[in-house]
Design a protein around this motif. Structure first.
Motif, PDB file in Angstrom:
ATOM      1  N   ASP A 167       0.457  -1.154  -0.272  1.00  0.00           N
ATOM      2  CA  ASP A 167       0.119  -0.367  -0.148  1.00  0.00           C
ATOM      3  C   ASP A 167       1.195   1.278  -0.116  1.00  0.00           C
ATOM      4  N   GLN A 211     -14.197   2.624   2.373  1.00  0.00           N
ATOM      5  CA  GLN A 211     -13.649   2.435   4.226  1.00  0.00           C
ATOM      6  C   GLN A 211     -14.712   3.540   4.735  1.00  0.00           C
ATOM      7  N   GLY A 248      -9.840   3.295  11.370  1.00  0.00           N
ATOM      8  CA  GLY A 248      -8.911   4.151  12.042  1.00  0.00           C
ATOM      9  C   GLY A 248      -7.703   4.874  10.302  1.00  0.00           C
ATOM     10  N   GLY A 257     -14.817  -0.338  10.983  1.00  0.00           N
ATOM     11  CA  GLY A 257     -15.332  -1.422  11.343  1.00  0.00           C
ATOM     12  C   GLY A 257     -15.312  -2.078  12.266  1.00  0.00           C
ATOM     13  N   GLY A 271      -8.112  -2.698   9.585  1.00  0.00           N
ATOM     14  CA  GLY A 271      -6.407  -2.215   9.422  1.00  0.00           C
ATOM     15  C   GLY A 271      -6.160  -2.148  11.028  1.00  0.00           C
ATOM     16  N   SER A 272      -7.260  -1.399  11.835  1.00  0.00           N
ATOM     17  CA  SER A 272      -6.972  -1.696  13.060  1.00  0.00           C
ATOM     18  C   SER A 272      -6.695  -2.732  14.316  1.00  0.00           C
TER      19      SER A 272
HETATM   20  C1  LIG Z   1      -2.474   2.794  12.413  1.00  0.00           C
HETATM   21  C2  LIG Z   1      -2.841   2.748  11.015  1.00  0.00           C
HETATM   22  C3  LIG Z   1      -2.296   3.280  10.112  1.00  0.00           C
HETATM   23  C4  LIG Z   1      -2.933   3.354   8.585  1.00  0.00           C
HETATM   24  N1  LIG Z   1      -2.488   3.769   7.337  1.00  0.00           N
HETATM   25  C5  LIG Z   1      -2.383   3.702   6.057  1.00  0.00           C
HETATM   26  C6  LIG Z   1      -1.830   3.551   4.832  1.00  0.00           C
HETATM   27  O1  LIG Z   1      -0.693   3.672   5.591  1.00  0.00           O
HETATM   28  N2  LIG Z   1      -2.853   4.160   3.722  1.00  0.00           N
HETATM   29  C7  LIG Z   1      -3.079   3.350   3.688  1.00  0.00           C
HETATM   30  O2  LIG Z   1      -4.251   2.783   3.068  1.00  0.00           O
HETATM   31  N3  LIG Z   1      -4.583   3.256   5.062  1.00  0.00           N
HETATM   32  C8  LIG Z   1      -4.284   3.354   5.944  1.00  0.00           C
HETATM   33  N4  LIG Z   1      -4.711   3.167   6.899  1.00  0.00           N
HETATM   34  C9  LIG Z   1      -6.269   2.359   6.937  1.00  0.00           C
HETATM   35  C10 LIG Z   1      -6.862   1.377   6.544  1.00  0.00           C
HETATM   36  O3  LIG Z   1      -5.939   1.084   5.241  1.00  0.00           O
HETATM   37  C11 LIG Z   1      -7.841   0.944   6.728  1.00  0.00           C
HETATM   38  O4  LIG Z   1      -8.736   1.317   5.332  1.00  0.00           O
HETATM   39  C12 LIG Z   1      -8.648   0.523   7.878  1.00  0.00           C
HETATM   40  O5  LIG Z   1      -8.023   0.757   8.979  1.00  0.00           O
HETATM   41  C13 LIG Z   1      -9.769  -0.607   8.262  1.00  0.00           C
HETATM   42  O6  LIG Z   1     -11.001   0.692   8.751  1.00  0.00           O
HETATM   43  P1  LIG Z   1     -10.695  -0.383  10.859  1.00  0.00           P
HETATM   44  O7  LIG Z   1      -9.685   0.403  11.697  1.00  0.00           O
HETATM   45  O8  LIG Z   1     -12.177  -0.171  10.926  1.00  0.00           O
HETATM   46  O9  LIG Z   1     -10.221  -1.696  10.521  1.00  0.00           O
HETATM   47  C14 LIG Z   1      -4.473   2.692   8.728  1.00  0.00           C
HETATM   48  C15 LIG Z   1      -5.097   2.614   9.244  1.00  0.00           C
HETATM   49  C16 LIG Z   1      -4.428   2.271  10.854  1.00  0.00           C
HETATM   50  C17 LIG Z   1      -5.702   2.439  12.039  1.00  0.00           C
END
Ligand SMILES: Cc1cc2nc3c(=O)[nH]c(=O)nc-3n(C[C@H](O)[C@H](O)[C@H](O)COP(=O)(O)O)c2cc1C
Length: 369
Positions: free
Chosen positions: A67, A186, A191, A220, A241-242
């Motif tokens: 990514d 998203q 996060g 979520g 992600g989270s």
């Molecule tokens: C610590 C962290 C860093 C993230 N950094 C990026 C990133 O650099 N590039 C990206 O496409 N998404 C990033 N995201 C978003 C994730 O790709 C993802 O879409 C998101 O975490 C999904 O939702 P969730 O946090 O509820 O699982 C990040 C998420 C977190 C938690």
């Protein structure tokens, strides 16, 4: 958790995992999901090469992705020094005062801040891609808009699928028209950088808007029933992600931060511009409160804010200054209550998914279907 897309990629579960940690990405792919390594923190190509070598050696031949962050609004020919010069003195003073109020020590002489903004500059993303294209990555994902046309073409030449994150159906259609293969819808709960539409509303809107392009639901999601809900809404998989931040394979370098994450409830995050200048969901801390306070100077736009706070964030993390210590994380943090292995997360997701599907089947049977 099989869908058309998971079969196409040859993975057992249609669950994609974004993570900044190679060990987590490898474990996700080994567990039958699809690990995606975040490249934004790799400002030195050698570091990315080292970690991709490691990931490739530890993914057991399973597919994985990368990514990159390529902001749609390009900052052409601008160096980090140019951006530094644009930061007002009042904002620098606010950073100094906030750190002093919490007694945050400085970094040692010559110790560089570990966190830079340069990973968000297109020229740096391009050096990351120059490295990545030498590896057998199967998917290239991009936050903050689709990659430029030449990058999409190069990825397609190498038989890579290209995914882009979207926070609205309008953005998703733009991404599709740019030639990407997968949209990650998203939602607000997620996060990191996020829009204002909840996953429950966003997912079916994006599915309808880009049909027949596959859509992954993100934001979520951290349990099997939520995966089942995402597939019911028309997604071809989920993007998490989270949930990985508190896995045993994650390397947060901060026991205090892990403790904070494990203790946080779903209401303990905030969508704030404090970290990067763009709204990003993160743990609510004294740091986000200071920047979100209407009597303060307020955050600068991206990429100025990221550069302004880079050293401060490194100091807060290094000395684990608890009131200020935070990280991007979504509302699902409320369900992250114990440290588990990535495999244990997958076991929980698949078990919960099967139970949810059984429940729906029973409802359907009782309804005479
Ligand atoms: C610590 C962290 C860093 C993230 N950094 C990026 C990133 O650099 N590039 C990206 O496409 N998404 C990033 N995201 C978003 C994730 O790709 C993802 O879409 C998101 O975490 C999904 O939702 P969730 O946090 O509820 O699982 C990040 C998420 C977190 C938690």
């Amino acid at each position: 958790m099989q869908t058309e897309l998971s079969r196409k990629l040859g993975i057992e579960h249609a669950a994609f995992g974004f993570t900044p940690f190679p060990a987590v990405a490898a474990a996700i792919s080994r567990a039958g999901g699809f690990g995606v390594l975040g490249a934004v923190r790799y400002t030195a190509p050698d570091d990315l090469e080292r970690d991709l070598d490691w990931l490739d050696a530890h993914a057991d031949g399973r597919p994985y992705g990368l990514d990159v962050v390529m902001p749609a609004k390009k900052v052409e020919g601008v160096t980090e020094a140019d951006v530094e010069a644009m930061i007002p003195e009042a904002h620098r003073r606010f950073v100094r005062d906030t750190l002093a109020a919490h007694g945050v020590p400085g970094l040692a002489e010559g110790e560089a801040s570990g966190w830079r903004i340069t990973g968000w500059m297109e020229q740096v993303a391009r050096t990351q891609l120059a490295v990545a294209f030498d590896y057998p990555i199967r998917l290239l994902a991009s936050a903050l808009g689709p990659p430029p046309a030449d990058v999409i073409a190069r990825a397609h030449d190498r038989d890579l699928l290209v995914a882009a994150l979207a926070g609205s159906a309008r953005h998703a259609v733009k991404h599709r028209d740019a030639g990407i293969d997968i949209v990650v819808a998203q939602g607000y709960e997620a996060g990191g950088h996020t829009g204002e539409i909840a996953t429950m509303v966003l997912t079916p809107e994006v599915v309808d808007a880009v049909d027949p392009l596959p859509v992954l639901a993100a934001g979520g999601i951290g349990s099997g029933p939520q995966v089942a809900a995402a597939l019911t809404l028309g997604a071809q998989g989920v993007w998490l992600g989270s949930i990985w931040l508190t896995t045993t394979e994650a390397d947060l370098h901060s026991p205090a931060l892990t403790r904070k994450l494990l203790a946080a409830g779903s209401g303990d995050t905030v969508r704030s511009r404090a970290l990067t200048g763009k709204p990003a969901r993160q743990l609510r801390t004294a740091w986000t409160d200071a920047w979100d306070d209407p009597t303060g100077p307020g955050a600068l736009p991206m990429p100025l804010q990221g550069l302004l706070v880079a050293e401060a964030v490194s100091r807060i993390q290094k000395y684990e200054v608890e009131p200020l210590l935070g990280t991007p994380v979504g509302q699902i943090v409320g369900r992250m209550t114990s440290e588990r292995s990535v495999q244990a997360v997958f076991d929980d997701l698949t078990r919960g998914f099967e139970q949810a599907v059984d429940r729906l089947c029973r409802i359907a049977e009782r309804s005479g279907r």
